[in-house]
Design a protein around this motif. Structure first.
Motif, short mmCIF file in Angstrom:
data_model
loop_
_atom_site.label_atom_id
_atom_site.label_comp_id
_atom_site.label_asym_id
_atom_site.label_seq_id
_atom_site.Cartn_x
_atom_site.Cartn_y
_atom_site.Cartn_z
N VAL A 70 0.82 -1.21 0.00
CA VAL A 70 0.00 0.00 0.00
C VAL A 70 0.86 1.26 0.00
O VAL A 70 0.63 2.19 -0.79
CB VAL A 70 -0.94 0.00 1.22
N TYR A 71 1.87 1.29 0.87
CA TYR A 71 2.65 2.52 1.04
C TYR A 71 4.01 2.16 1.63
O TYR A 71 4.26 2.36 2.81
CB TYR A 71 1.89 3.47 1.97
N PRO A 72 4.93 1.66 0.80
CA PRO A 72 6.25 1.27 1.31
C PRO A 72 7.09 2.48 1.68
O PRO A 72 6.81 3.61 1.23
CB PRO A 72 6.87 0.52 0.12
N PRO A 73 8.12 2.31 2.51
CA PRO A 73 9.01 3.42 2.88
C PRO A 73 9.58 4.09 1.64
O PRO A 73 10.03 3.43 0.70
CB PRO A 73 10.11 2.74 3.69
N GLY A 74 9.52 5.43 1.62
CA GLY A 74 10.06 6.18 0.50
C GLY A 74 9.08 6.42 -0.63
O GLY A 74 9.37 7.19 -1.55
N ALA A 75 7.91 5.78 -0.57
CA ALA A 75 6.92 5.93 -1.64
C ALA A 75 6.19 7.26 -1.51
O ALA A 75 6.07 7.82 -0.43
CB ALA A 75 5.92 4.78 -1.60
N LYS A 76 5.69 7.75 -2.63
CA LYS A 76 4.86 8.95 -2.64
C LYS A 76 3.44 8.64 -3.08
O LYS A 76 2.52 9.39 -2.80
CB LYS A 76 5.47 10.00 -3.58
N ARG A 77 3.27 7.51 -3.77
CA ARG A 77 1.97 7.13 -4.28
C ARG A 77 1.34 6.05 -3.40
O ARG A 77 2.01 5.08 -3.02
CB ARG A 77 2.10 6.61 -5.71
N VAL A 78 0.07 6.21 -3.09
CA VAL A 78 -0.67 5.26 -2.26
C VAL A 78 -1.45 4.33 -3.18
O VAL A 78 -2.07 4.77 -4.15
CB VAL A 78 -1.64 5.99 -1.31
N ARG A 79 -1.42 3.03 -2.87
CA ARG A 79 -2.15 2.04 -3.65
C ARG A 79 -3.15 1.31 -2.77
O ARG A 79 -2.85 0.97 -1.64
CB ARG A 79 -1.18 1.04 -4.28
N ARG A 80 -4.32 1.07 -3.32
CA ARG A 80 -5.36 0.35 -2.59
C ARG A 80 -4.95 -1.10 -2.37
O ARG A 80 -4.30 -1.71 -3.22
CB ARG A 80 -6.65 0.39 -3.41
N GLY A 81 -5.37 -1.67 -1.23
CA GLY A 81 -5.05 -3.07 -0.97
C GLY A 81 -5.41 -3.47 0.44
O GLY A 81 -5.75 -2.63 1.27
N PRO A 82 -5.35 -4.76 0.75
CA PRO A 82 -5.70 -5.26 2.08
C PRO A 82 -4.49 -5.27 3.02
O PRO A 82 -3.35 -5.38 2.58
CB PRO A 82 -6.16 -6.69 1.80
N ILE A 83 -4.77 -5.16 4.29
CA ILE A 83 -3.76 -5.36 5.33
C ILE A 83 -4.30 -6.40 6.30
O ILE A 83 -5.46 -6.32 6.73
CB ILE A 83 -3.44 -4.05 6.08
N THR A 84 -3.48 -7.38 6.61
CA THR A 84 -3.87 -8.45 7.52
C THR A 84 -3.04 -8.36 8.80
O THR A 84 -1.82 -8.21 8.73
CB THR A 84 -3.65 -9.84 6.88
N VAL A 85 -3.71 -8.45 9.93
CA VAL A 85 -3.05 -8.47 11.24
C VAL A 85 -3.29 -9.85 11.86
O VAL A 85 -4.44 -10.29 11.96
CB VAL A 85 -3.60 -7.37 12.17
N ARG A 86 -2.21 -10.51 12.26
CA ARG A 86 -2.33 -11.80 12.95
C ARG A 86 -1.75 -11.65 14.36
O ARG A 86 -0.63 -11.17 14.51
CB ARG A 86 -1.59 -12.90 12.19
N LEU A 87 -2.51 -12.09 15.35
CA LEU A 87 -2.06 -12.05 16.74
C LEU A 87 -1.77 -13.47 17.22
O LEU A 87 -2.54 -14.39 16.94
CB LEU A 87 -3.14 -11.42 17.63
N GLY A 88 -0.66 -13.62 17.93
CA GLY A 88 -0.29 -14.93 18.45
C GLY A 88 -0.57 -15.04 19.94
O GLY A 88 -0.88 -14.05 20.60
N PRO A 89 -0.46 -16.24 20.48
CA PRO A 89 -0.66 -16.45 21.92
C PRO A 89 0.32 -15.59 22.73
O PRO A 89 1.48 -15.42 22.33
CB PRO A 89 -0.36 -17.95 22.11
N PRO A 90 -0.13 -15.04 23.85
CA PRO A 90 0.75 -14.22 24.68
C PRO A 90 1.98 -14.98 25.16
O PRO A 90 1.91 -16.18 25.43
CB PRO A 90 -0.14 -13.83 25.87
N ILE A 91 3.09 -14.28 25.23
CA ILE A 91 4.33 -14.85 25.76
C ILE A 91 4.41 -14.46 27.23
O ILE A 91 4.46 -13.28 27.57
CB ILE A 91 5.54 -14.31 24.99
#
Length: 243
Positions: A186-207
């Motif tokens: 979507v927006y990598p470091p140094g980029a100026k242009r934004v691109r549409r797309g999904p972001i997925t967040v995965r949470l693991g068991p607590p340590i």
């Protein structure tokens, strides 16, 4: 290009509006719920302007009280907005002090309870982290840190800093590993242009940290890194971003 222009206009206006809202709430003592509204309003505005959809897996690993630390990989500025908007908790971030150079952003972040630390001054950073831990317990907050210390340039998991885990050992709060994917498209470091797309967040068991001491920071770091690597290996974020 229209999406990118809309994103930047929204970035300025939403940061000013919700930053001012956070500052006002802080001034009048509006409480955590209003701060959460300001944070989520800001995050959702940015995600909507960019055309980003966030999916979260593993919400069962969050503690009901909200008192926990989330250690996440860092691919993009969108990681911050994805975690604020996607997690049903009072999320606050531990960020580098350089963000204080952005006037309205600095005011809004400080007012909303985000923590800015100066990594070049270890004694000051340690005091700031101790105060953040006290506030986390008192206000039932979830603090997010990025052990890499900065965004990955190529999307791959970077080197972890052992010092990032000092807060976890200080507070003995549950440490929840998180893998965030998609921001680098979507927006990598140094980029100026934004691109549409999904972001997925995965949470693991607590340590768990029972019995852990400061010398155990390396072991804690390795466990957390292994957990994040395993979640990143589970699959793609749902496809490539598009213009």
């Amino acid at each position: 290009m229209i999406r990118t222009a809309t994103f930047y206009v929204t970035l300025v206006l939403a940061t000013i509006f919700f930053g001012a809202m956070a500052a006002f709430v802080s001034l009048v003592g509006g409480g955590r719920a209003w701060m959460d509204r300001a944070n989520r309003g800001w995050a959702r505005s940015m995600l909507s302007a960019a055309g980003v959809r966030v999916t979260v897996h593993g919400l069962e690993h969050l503690h009901p009280s909200g008192v926990q630390i989330i250690a996440a990989n860092h691919q993009s500025y969108f990681d911050i907005w994805a975690l604020i908007a996607g997690l049903p908790a009072s999320v606050r971030f531990i960020a580098k002090r350089e963000l204080a150079n952005i006037p309205m952003l600095s005011v809004g972040m400080r007012s909303a309870g985000h923590v800015l630390i100066d990594r070049d001054r270890p004694r000051s950073a340690k005091k700031t982290l101790r105060e953040a831990g006290d506030r986390m317990r008192a206000e039932q907050l979830t603090l997010v840190l990025f052990p890499e210390g900065t965004r990955s340039r190529d999307g791959r998991l970077g080197r972890f800093r052992r010092g990032s885990f000092a807060l976890a050992l200080e507070t003995r709060a549950s440490l929840v590993p998180a893998a965030v994917e998609g921001g680098q498209h979507v927006y990598p470091p140094g980029a100026k242009r934004v691109r549409r797309g999904p972001i997925t967040v995965r949470l693991g068991p607590p340590i768990r940290l029972e019995g852990a001491e400061p010398p155990d920071r390396k072991t804690l770091m390795l466990k957390t890194r292994a957990a994040i690597e395993a979640m990143l290996a589970q699959g793609e974020s749902g496809g490539s971003a598009s213009d």
